[in-house]
Design a protein around this motif. Structure first.
Motif, PDB file in Angstrom:
ATOM      1  N   ILE A  34       0.813  -1.221   0.000  1.00 43.14           N
ATOM      2  CA  ILE A  34       0.000   0.000   0.000  1.00 43.14           C
ATOM      3  C   ILE A  34       0.843   1.267   0.000  1.00 43.14           C
ATOM      4  O   ILE A  34       0.428   2.277  -0.563  1.00 43.14           O
ATOM      5  CB  ILE A  34      -1.040   0.031   1.156  1.00 43.14           C
ATOM      6  N   ILE A  35       2.016   1.221   0.597  1.00 40.16           N
ATOM      7  CA  ILE A  35       2.805   2.459   0.633  1.00 40.16           C
ATOM      8  C   ILE A  35       3.407   2.754  -0.749  1.00 40.16           C
ATOM      9  O   ILE A  35       3.774   3.896  -1.049  1.00 40.16           O
ATOM     10  CB  ILE A  35       3.894   2.418   1.731  1.00 40.16           C
ATOM     11  N   ALA A  36       3.476   1.735  -1.590  1.00 41.88           N
ATOM     12  CA  ALA A  36       4.078   1.933  -2.912  1.00 41.88           C
ATOM     13  C   ALA A  36       3.057   1.969  -4.045  1.00 41.88           C
ATOM     14  O   ALA A  36       3.423   2.109  -5.199  1.00 41.88           O
ATOM     15  CB  ALA A  36       5.092   0.818  -3.169  1.00 41.88           C
ATOM     16  N   GLU A  37       1.748   1.850  -3.710  1.00 40.85           N
ATOM     17  CA  GLU A  37       0.769   1.799  -4.806  1.00 40.85           C
ATOM     18  C   GLU A  37       0.428   3.206  -5.312  1.00 40.85           C
ATOM     19  O   GLU A  37       0.351   4.155  -4.554  1.00 40.85           O
ATOM     20  CB  GLU A  37      -0.480   1.033  -4.362  1.00 40.85           C
ATOM     21  N   VAL A  38       0.202   3.301  -6.623  1.00 39.49           N
ATOM     22  CA  VAL A  38      -0.065   4.606  -7.248  1.00 39.49           C
ATOM     23  C   VAL A  38      -1.535   4.752  -7.614  1.00 39.49           C
ATOM     24  O   VAL A  38      -2.172   5.766  -7.305  1.00 39.49           O
ATOM     25  CB  VAL A  38       0.779   4.771  -8.543  1.00 39.49           C
ATOM     26  N   GLY A  39      -2.078   3.696  -8.269  1.00 37.31           N
ATOM     27  CA  GLY A  39      -3.395   3.795  -8.898  1.00 37.31           C
ATOM     28  C   GLY A  39      -4.493   4.321  -8.006  1.00 37.31           C
ATOM     29  O   GLY A  39      -5.134   5.342  -8.318  1.00 37.31           O
ATOM     30  N   ALA A  40      -4.713   3.635  -6.873  1.00 42.02           N
ATOM     31  CA  ALA A  40      -5.829   4.017  -6.006  1.00 42.02           C
ATOM     32  C   ALA A  40      -5.607   5.393  -5.382  1.00 42.02           C
ATOM     33  O   ALA A  40      -6.532   6.212  -5.326  1.00 42.02           O
ATOM     34  CB  ALA A  40      -6.002   2.969  -4.910  1.00 42.02           C
ATOM     35  N   SER A  41      -4.354   5.665  -4.955  1.00 40.90           N
ATOM     36  CA  SER A  41      -4.077   6.963  -4.317  1.00 40.90           C
ATOM     37  C   SER A  41      -4.269   8.110  -5.303  1.00 40.90           C
ATOM     38  O   SER A  41      -4.791   9.171  -4.947  1.00 40.90           O
ATOM     39  CB  SER A  41      -2.642   6.988  -3.788  1.00 40.90           C
ATOM     40  N   MET A  42      -3.844   7.896  -6.543  1.00 39.89           N
ATOM     41  CA  MET A  42      -3.979   8.946  -7.573  1.00 39.89           C
ATOM     42  C   MET A  42      -5.451   9.242  -7.841  1.00 39.89           C
ATOM     43  O   MET A  42      -5.872  10.393  -7.889  1.00 39.89           O
ATOM     44  CB  MET A  42      -3.292   8.465  -8.858  1.00 39.89           C
ATOM     45  N   MET A  43      -6.260   8.187  -7.983  1.00 39.64           N
ATOM     46  CA  MET A  43      -7.668   8.385  -8.336  1.00 39.64           C
ATOM     47  C   MET A  43      -8.490   8.891  -7.161  1.00 39.64           C
ATOM     48  O   MET A  43      -9.372   9.713  -7.326  1.00 39.64           O
ATOM     49  CB  MET A  43      -8.258   7.062  -8.843  1.00 39.64           C
ATOM     50  N   LEU A  44      -8.204   8.402  -5.967  1.00 36.82           N
ATOM     51  CA  LEU A  44      -9.027   8.758  -4.803  1.00 36.82           C
ATOM     52  C   LEU A  44      -8.511  10.010  -4.089  1.00 36.82           C
ATOM     53  O   LEU A  44      -9.285  10.728  -3.463  1.00 36.82           O
ATOM     54  CB  LEU A  44      -9.081   7.591  -3.811  1.00 36.82           C
ATOM     55  N   GLY A  45      -7.195  10.236  -4.158  1.00 40.31           N
ATOM     56  CA  GLY A  45      -6.624  11.400  -3.478  1.00 40.31           C
ATOM     57  C   GLY A  45      -6.517  12.617  -4.379  1.00 40.31           C
ATOM     58  O   GLY A  45      -6.620  13.759  -3.917  1.00 40.31           O
ATOM     59  N   GLY A  46      -6.288  12.377  -5.640  1.00 39.57           N
ATOM     60  CA  GLY A  46      -6.208  13.489  -6.584  1.00 39.57           C
ATOM     61  C   GLY A  46      -4.840  14.131  -6.654  1.00 39.57           C
ATOM     62  O   GLY A  46      -4.653  15.124  -7.353  1.00 39.57           O
ATOM     63  N   ASN A  47      -3.872  13.632  -5.915  1.00 32.83           N
ATOM     64  CA  ASN A  47      -2.486  14.138  -5.965  1.00 32.83           C
ATOM     65  C   ASN A  47      -2.399  15.636  -5.668  1.00 32.83           C
ATOM     66  O   ASN A  47      -1.718  16.399  -6.365  1.00 32.83           O
ATOM     67  CB  ASN A  47      -1.896  13.812  -7.348  1.00 32.83           C
ATOM     68  N   ILE A  48      -3.102  16.068  -4.631  1.00 35.59           N
ATOM     69  CA  ILE A  48      -3.121  17.499  -4.265  1.00 35.59           C
ATOM     70  C   ILE A  48      -1.958  17.791  -3.314  1.00 35.59           C
ATOM     71  O   ILE A  48      -1.837  17.143  -2.265  1.00 35.59           O
ATOM     72  CB  ILE A  48      -4.468  17.870  -3.579  1.00 35.59           C
ATOM     73  N   LEU A  49      -1.138  18.781  -3.679  1.00 34.08           N
ATOM     74  CA  LEU A  49       0.050  19.100  -2.881  1.00 34.08           C
ATOM     75  C   LEU A  49      -0.342  19.484  -1.452  1.00 34.08           C
ATOM     76  O   LEU A  49      -1.303  20.230  -1.238  1.00 34.08           O
ATOM     77  CB  LEU A  49       0.828  20.239  -3.544  1.00 34.08           C
ATOM     78  N   ASN A  50       0.398  19.018  -0.502  1.00 37.82           N
ATOM     79  CA  ASN A  50       0.189  19.259   0.934  1.00 37.82           C
ATOM     80  C   ASN A  50      -1.129  18.703   1.479  1.00 37.82           C
ATOM     81  O   ASN A  50      -1.524  19.032   2.588  1.00 37.82           O
ATOM     82  CB  ASN A  50       0.270  20.752   1.277  1.00 37.82           C
ATOM     83  N   ALA A  51      -1.813  17.920   0.669  1.00 40.96           N
ATOM     84  CA  ALA A  51      -3.073  17.336   1.157  1.00 40.96           C
ATOM     85  C   ALA A  51      -3.115  15.839   0.877  1.00 40.96           C
ATOM     86  O   ALA A  51      -3.237  15.029   1.796  1.00 40.96           O
ATOM     87  CB  ALA A  51      -4.266  18.021   0.506  1.00 40.96           C
ATOM     88  N   THR A  52      -3.004  15.479  -0.387  1.00 39.11           N
ATOM     89  CA  THR A  52      -3.138  14.046  -0.721  1.00 39.11           C
ATOM     90  C   THR A  52      -1.983  13.541  -1.590  1.00 39.11           C
ATOM     91  O   THR A  52      -2.067  12.441  -2.120  1.00 39.11           O
ATOM     92  CB  THR A  52      -4.470  13.784  -1.461  1.00 39.11           C
ATOM     93  N   ARG A  53      -0.949  14.344  -1.740  1.00 39.68           N
ATOM     94  CA  ARG A  53       0.186  13.874  -2.544  1.00 39.68           C
ATOM     95  C   ARG A  53       1.101  13.004  -1.671  1.00 39.68           C
ATOM     96  O   ARG A  53       1.648  13.472  -0.681  1.00 39.68           O
ATOM     97  CB  ARG A  53       0.977  15.052  -3.111  1.00 39.68           C
ATOM     98  N   ASN A  54       1.209  11.748  -2.052  1.00 38.13           N
ATOM     99  CA  ASN A  54       2.086  10.853  -1.293  1.00 38.13           C
ATOM    100  C   ASN A  54       3.296  10.453  -2.143  1.00 38.13           C
ATOM    101  O   ASN A  54       3.478  10.967  -3.263  1.00 38.13           O
ATOM    102  CB  ASN A  54       1.313   9.643  -0.757  1.00 38.13           C
ATOM    103  N   ILE A  55       4.117   9.577  -1.643  1.00 35.37           N
ATOM    104  CA  ILE A  55       5.386   9.254  -2.325  1.00 35.37           C
ATOM    105  C   ILE A  55       5.158   8.724  -3.751  1.00 35.37           C
ATOM    106  O   ILE A  55       5.718   9.275  -4.704  1.00 35.37           O
ATOM    107  CB  ILE A  55       6.225   8.252  -1.482  1.00 35.37           C
TER     108      ILE A  55
END
Lengths: 233, 255
Positions: free
Chosen positions: A167-188
């Motif tokens: 889970i710490i290395a997954e991209v797909g779900a985090s990108m779609m559900l988090g939206g890659n927003i800086l300082n909010a949902t952008r993870n590694i």
């Protein structure tokens, strides 16, 4: 080759300088994944135990379902939860989409099958006499469950590490559900994907180094406990 | 060899003074195969029962049922409160009976911790230490207290298991082939410990192929054959039936 060397050098400099943006991304990543694993682990352990020791209709089917879900792509989980959490979806009113909570939810869905399947395998391999001995020595069901889990603790710990690594290395779900927003949902992983697409390799490499160090530490811990903690007086 | 005999007044007071447990009509089937077919057996305090039978006769299944670890397909139990259906009395049975595997399981911990497992979790530290020490002394395990229980020899494992039984002090102790693969000295130690447990009032049931070995300990012998249980009159009869594969001539002689 020079590009890689330069990018790696810059990456190390970024990490050493304590770049706030970079460390914020790392912090979000750890916070989301740790929350997800903490929420997912207790019910997964219980379910794995029931599948290993219980005798109820549909048990074999459930085992097959969780084994199948092991290979589910993260983007499929992301897409499904996106549809459920989006405004038109059944849980749209909760307004969870593009929040860390949605990312946690996605990562829980991803890690539960790994935890259940691997913990089930570990518990299935445990000596049945452990359960019977615990019960016949007067332990109640809860104490006996804890005892059996303690007997196979290294297998369970390995399952935990595998799930956390996924889970710490997954991209797909985090990108779609988090939206890659800086300082909010952008993870590694989402940051690495974004920076690479922009041609900014140094931050991507810096974050990659963090992931590698994490993997090394977790595996080192597992081997340490396996070697040193065989039994306690 | 010195063995510690420690007063059991405290433990005996916790146990029922009179044990009278009756199992009736115990039946168990595994995949259409009848293992037990209406077994009746009663247990009394200070009574040692030797259970004989060929391999696969169902001795282990019967012992596990009597310990409440396996649920029979049918049967009733009377623990002194009247005849009850299995589901209603399973908890009481688990409290009264304790089962010991042919190769007792040792938790991945020290000998001390393995023995401590038999104590109630709510016990104070002082009481816990005291009772663990007593159990270690009783089984002559003091030098092994901090050793890993998973690295013990067969005889030592059996002594740890008996120390746990001594500490737990059940009304009924069920042992599955307790001296298999043991040398002479280890057998003597095990016999000595079992005798002490019996003298303390425990009802003991031993499943064994070797009837002669437990001759001095057992009050009675039962034979489990074709899912039925019957008393054995002579040790020779028990031996003939249980110890080795029966050839057609022997079978003819028995009939």
């Amino acid at each position: 080759m020079d590009t890689l060397n330069n990018a790696t050098f810059e990456a190390i400099q970024l990490l050493a300088s304590g770049d706030s943006e970079l460390w914020n991304i790392i912090g979000i990543s750890f916070k989301v994944s740790t929350t997800a694993i903490l929420i997912a682990t207790p019910p997964s352990l219980l379910l794995a135990f029931l599948l290993a020791y219980g005798n109820f209709p549909g048990r074999r089917l459930l085992i097959s379902v969780f084994s199948t879900l092991l290979s589910i792509p993260a983007v499929v989980v992301g897409l499904t939860l996106y549809l459920i959490l989006s405004r038109q979806g059944p849980l749209g009113d909760l307004k969870l989409l593009f929040t860390q909570s949605a990312m946690v939810l996605g990562q829980i869905v991803l890690c539960v099958p790994i935890l259940v399947a691997m913990c089930h395998s570990a518990l299935q391999a445990a000596d049945r006499r452990a359960w019977e001995t615990a019960r016949t020595l007067g332990a109640g069901p809860a104490r006996a469950v804890v005892t059996v889990m303690h007997e196979v603790r290294f297998g369970l710990f390995a399952a935990l590490l595998a799930a956390y690594g996924r889970i710490i290395a997954e991209v797909g779900a985090s990108m779609m559900l988090g939206g890659n927003i800086l300082n909010a949902t952008r993870n590694i992983p989402t940051a690495i994907a974004l920076e690479t697409s922009k041609g900014e390799f140094s931050q991507g490499i810096a974050l990659g180094i963090v992931l590698l160090i994490l993997a090394f530490i977790l595996n080192g811990l597992l081997h340490y406990f396996q070697g040193k903690g065989r039994f306690a007086t | 060899m010195d063995y510690f005999i420690i007063s059991r007044a405290r433990v005996d007071s916790q146990r029922d003074t009179m044990i009278n447990i009756q199992f009736k009509g115990i039946a168990k089937h595994y995949r259409r195969r009848t293992i037990l077919d209406g077994v009746d057996i009663s247990l009394q305090d200070s009574q040692c029962t030797l259970l004989c039978g060929a391999n696969g006769a169902g001795k282990t299944t019967l012992l596990k049922i009597m310990a409440g670890l396996v649920r029979p397909d049918s049967g009733t139990l009377n623990t002194g409160l009247g005849e009850m259906k299995w589901r209603r009395c399973i908890k009481a049975l688990k409290e009264k009976a304790m089962y010991m595997h042919q190769q007792p399981y040792m938790f991945d911990a020290s000998v001390r911790r393995n023995i401590a497992y038999a104590l109630p979790p709510m016990l104070s530290h002082e009481d816990r230490d005291k009772r663990i020490y007593e159990a270690l002394a009783w089984a002559n395990l003091e030098p092994l207290a901090t050793a890993s229980a998973t690295s013990l020899s067969g005889g030592e494992v059996q002594r740890v298991a008996l120390a746990r039984a001594w500490l737990r002090s059940p009304s009924v102790l069920l042992l599955d082939e307790p001296t298999t693969n043991m040398d002479h000295d280890a057998r003597l130690r095990t016999h000595n410990l079992l005798r002490q447990l019996k003298d303390q009032g425990m009802a003991i049931v031993i499943s064994s192929h070797d009837a002669l070995q437990f001759q001095s300990l057992a009050c009675r012998q039962l034979l489990l054959k074709d899912g039925k249980i019957s008393p054995v009159n002579t040790i020779t009869q028990a031996e003939n039936v249980s110890a080795f594969p029966i050839n057609p001539l022997q079978q003819h002689q028995q009939v």
